[in-house]
Design a protein around this motif. Structure first.
Motif, mmCIF file in Angstrom:
data_model
loop_
_atom_site.group_PDB
_atom_site.id
_atom_site.type_symbol
_atom_site.label_atom_id
_atom_site.label_comp_id
_atom_site.label_asym_id
_atom_site.label_seq_id
_atom_site.Cartn_x
_atom_site.Cartn_y
_atom_site.Cartn_z
ATOM 1 N N PHE A 30 0.829 -1.205 0.000
ATOM 2 C CA PHE A 30 0.000 0.000 0.000
ATOM 3 C C PHE A 30 0.865 1.256 0.000
ATOM 4 C CE2 PHE A 30 -3.018 -3.140 1.654
ATOM 5 C CZ PHE A 30 -4.067 -2.915 0.779
ATOM 6 N N VAL A 31 1.984 1.227 0.726
ATOM 7 C CA VAL A 31 2.880 2.378 0.744
ATOM 8 C C VAL A 31 3.525 2.554 -0.629
ATOM 9 C CG1 VAL A 31 4.942 3.385 1.808
ATOM 10 C CG2 VAL A 31 3.267 2.202 3.223
ATOM 11 N N PHE A 32 3.919 1.448 -1.281
ATOM 12 C CA PHE A 32 4.445 1.522 -2.641
ATOM 13 C C PHE A 32 3.429 2.187 -3.564
ATOM 14 C CE2 PHE A 32 7.691 -1.934 -2.046
ATOM 15 C CZ PHE A 32 8.757 -1.251 -2.603
ATOM 16 N N ARG A 33 2.168 1.782 -3.450
ATOM 17 C CA ARG A 33 1.124 2.357 -4.303
ATOM 18 C C ARG A 33 0.961 3.849 -4.051
ATOM 19 N NH1 ARG A 33 -3.947 -1.734 -4.907
ATOM 20 N NH2 ARG A 33 -2.969 -3.029 -6.490
ATOM 21 N N ALA A 34 1.012 4.241 -2.773
ATOM 22 C CA ALA A 34 0.873 5.665 -2.451
ATOM 23 C C ALA A 34 2.039 6.462 -3.029
ATOM 24 C CB ALA A 34 0.795 5.858 -0.944
ATOM 25 N N VAL A 35 3.240 5.926 -2.917
ATOM 26 C CA VAL A 35 4.414 6.602 -3.458
ATOM 27 C C VAL A 35 4.355 6.590 -4.981
ATOM 28 C CG1 VAL A 35 6.921 6.462 -3.683
ATOM 29 C CG2 VAL A 35 5.858 6.177 -1.451
ATOM 30 N N ASP A 36 3.923 5.480 -5.558
ATOM 31 C CA ASP A 36 3.838 5.368 -7.009
ATOM 32 C C ASP A 36 2.819 6.357 -7.567
ATOM 33 O OD1 ASP A 36 4.638 4.032 -9.455
ATOM 34 O OD2 ASP A 36 2.587 3.227 -9.510
ATOM 35 N N THR A 38 2.320 9.293 -6.674
ATOM 36 C CA THR A 38 2.904 10.634 -6.756
ATOM 37 C C THR A 38 4.197 10.668 -7.565
ATOM 38 O OG1 THR A 38 4.121 10.331 -4.691
ATOM 39 C CG2 THR A 38 1.909 11.292 -4.533
ATOM 40 N N LYS A 39 4.548 9.581 -8.245
ATOM 41 C CA LYS A 39 5.834 9.550 -8.951
ATOM 42 C C LYS A 39 5.916 10.566 -10.080
ATOM 43 C CE LYS A 39 4.874 6.099 -12.392
ATOM 44 N NZ LYS A 39 4.522 4.810 -12.636
ATOM 45 N N ASP A 40 4.779 10.906 -10.702
ATOM 46 C CA ASP A 40 4.781 11.871 -11.798
ATOM 47 C C ASP A 40 4.561 13.300 -11.319
ATOM 48 O OD1 ASP A 40 5.191 9.838 -13.667
ATOM 49 O OD2 ASP A 40 3.049 9.445 -13.843
ATOM 50 N N PHE A 41 4.397 13.485 -10.000
ATOM 51 C CA PHE A 41 4.210 14.823 -9.463
ATOM 52 C C PHE A 41 5.506 15.609 -9.645
ATOM 53 C CE2 PHE A 41 0.503 14.451 -6.233
ATOM 54 C CZ PHE A 41 -0.250 13.750 -7.149
ATOM 55 N N LYS A 42 5.370 16.896 -9.804
ATOM 56 C CA LYS A 42 6.523 17.769 -9.983
ATOM 57 C C LYS A 42 6.766 18.547 -8.687
ATOM 58 C CE LYS A 42 6.182 18.095 -14.888
ATOM 59 N NZ LYS A 42 6.923 16.958 -15.295
ATOM 60 N N ALA A 115 7.963 12.218 -1.625
ATOM 61 C CA ALA A 115 8.043 10.876 -1.038
ATOM 62 C C ALA A 115 9.173 10.101 -1.698
ATOM 63 C CB ALA A 115 6.721 10.151 -1.227
ATOM 64 N N GLY A 116 9.897 9.386 -0.893
ATOM 65 C CA GLY A 116 10.953 8.545 -1.408
ATOM 66 C C GLY A 116 10.550 7.085 -1.308
ATOM 67 N N MET A 117 11.345 6.245 -1.914
ATOM 68 C CA MET A 117 11.059 4.812 -1.919
ATOM 69 C C MET A 117 11.719 4.093 -0.743
ATOM 70 S SD MET A 117 9.066 4.226 -4.376
ATOM 71 C CE MET A 117 9.120 2.635 -5.137
ATOM 72 N N ILE A 118 12.422 4.821 0.100
ATOM 73 C CA ILE A 118 13.144 4.175 1.198
ATOM 74 C C ILE A 118 12.182 3.491 2.163
ATOM 75 C CG2 ILE A 118 14.604 4.597 3.206
ATOM 76 C CD1 ILE A 118 16.005 6.757 1.558
ATOM 77 N N LEU A 119 11.113 4.167 2.567
ATOM 78 C CA LEU A 119 10.181 3.591 3.540
ATOM 79 C C LEU A 119 9.539 2.302 3.032
ATOM 80 C CD1 LEU A 119 8.708 3.665 6.244
ATOM 81 C CD2 LEU A 119 6.983 5.111 5.152
#
Length: 159
Positions: A30-36, A38-42, A115-119
């Motif tokens: 679920f955290v991956f999905r939340a970060v994903d 926003t991946k195209d956000f600037k 958001a980073g992918m570390i978490l």
């Protein structure tokens, strides 16, 4: 001690770690999905434009002090147009503070913290380690129980 109690005592670590690992791995998805999402956000620099009291400071029943929180609004500019959006409820912000935010290029009013992918990676790795350690613990406990049963049989047979 009866056999069920001995088994439960021998497997408590594994019975804790396996579900913990599964839960952590599921939450990491679920955290991956939340970060994903926003991946195209600037990214853009924003300025705290106003603060509205959200919750007053208080001390709870256990004597724990909780600071007052404010609803934080930020102003930022995208393609020459200025936006003001609710950033969330926080403590410690002041009007005029700078903050890097991310916005959705399709809807600049939709913002997020960078958001980073570390978490999610750490959660997934921690979940996998807990799951594997739990399975290993369960196998070791089963092997130990089997050895104890064999030894009890030998004693019962006079060996």
């Amino acid at each position: 001690m009866n056999k069920a109690a001995a088994f439960l005592r021998a497997t408590y670590v594994g019975r804790f770690l396996v579900p913990l690992g599964i839960i952590l791995m599921i939450v990491s998805i679920f955290v991956f999905r939340a970060v994903d999402h926003t991946k195209d956000f600037k990214k853009v620099e924003a300025v705290v434009s106003k603060l509205e009291p959200a919750e007053a400071e208080y001390t709870d029943d256990q004597g724990q002090f909780h600071e007052a929180t404010d609803t934080v609004y930020v102003k930022y500019t995208v393609d020459g147009k200025e936006y003001e959006t609710n950033y969330g409820e926080f403590t410690g912000f002041k009007v005029g503070d700078n903050k890097t935010i991310c916005y959705n290029p399709m809807d600049p009013t939709e913002i997020s913290s960078p958001a980073g992918m570390i978490l999610p990676i750490a959660m997934l790795a921690g979940g996998a380690v807990a799951f594997i350690a739990g399975v290993i613990s369960l196998f070791r406990a089963a092997k130990k129980q089997k050895a104890l049963r064999k030894q009890e049989e030998e004693w019962a047979n006079g060996k």
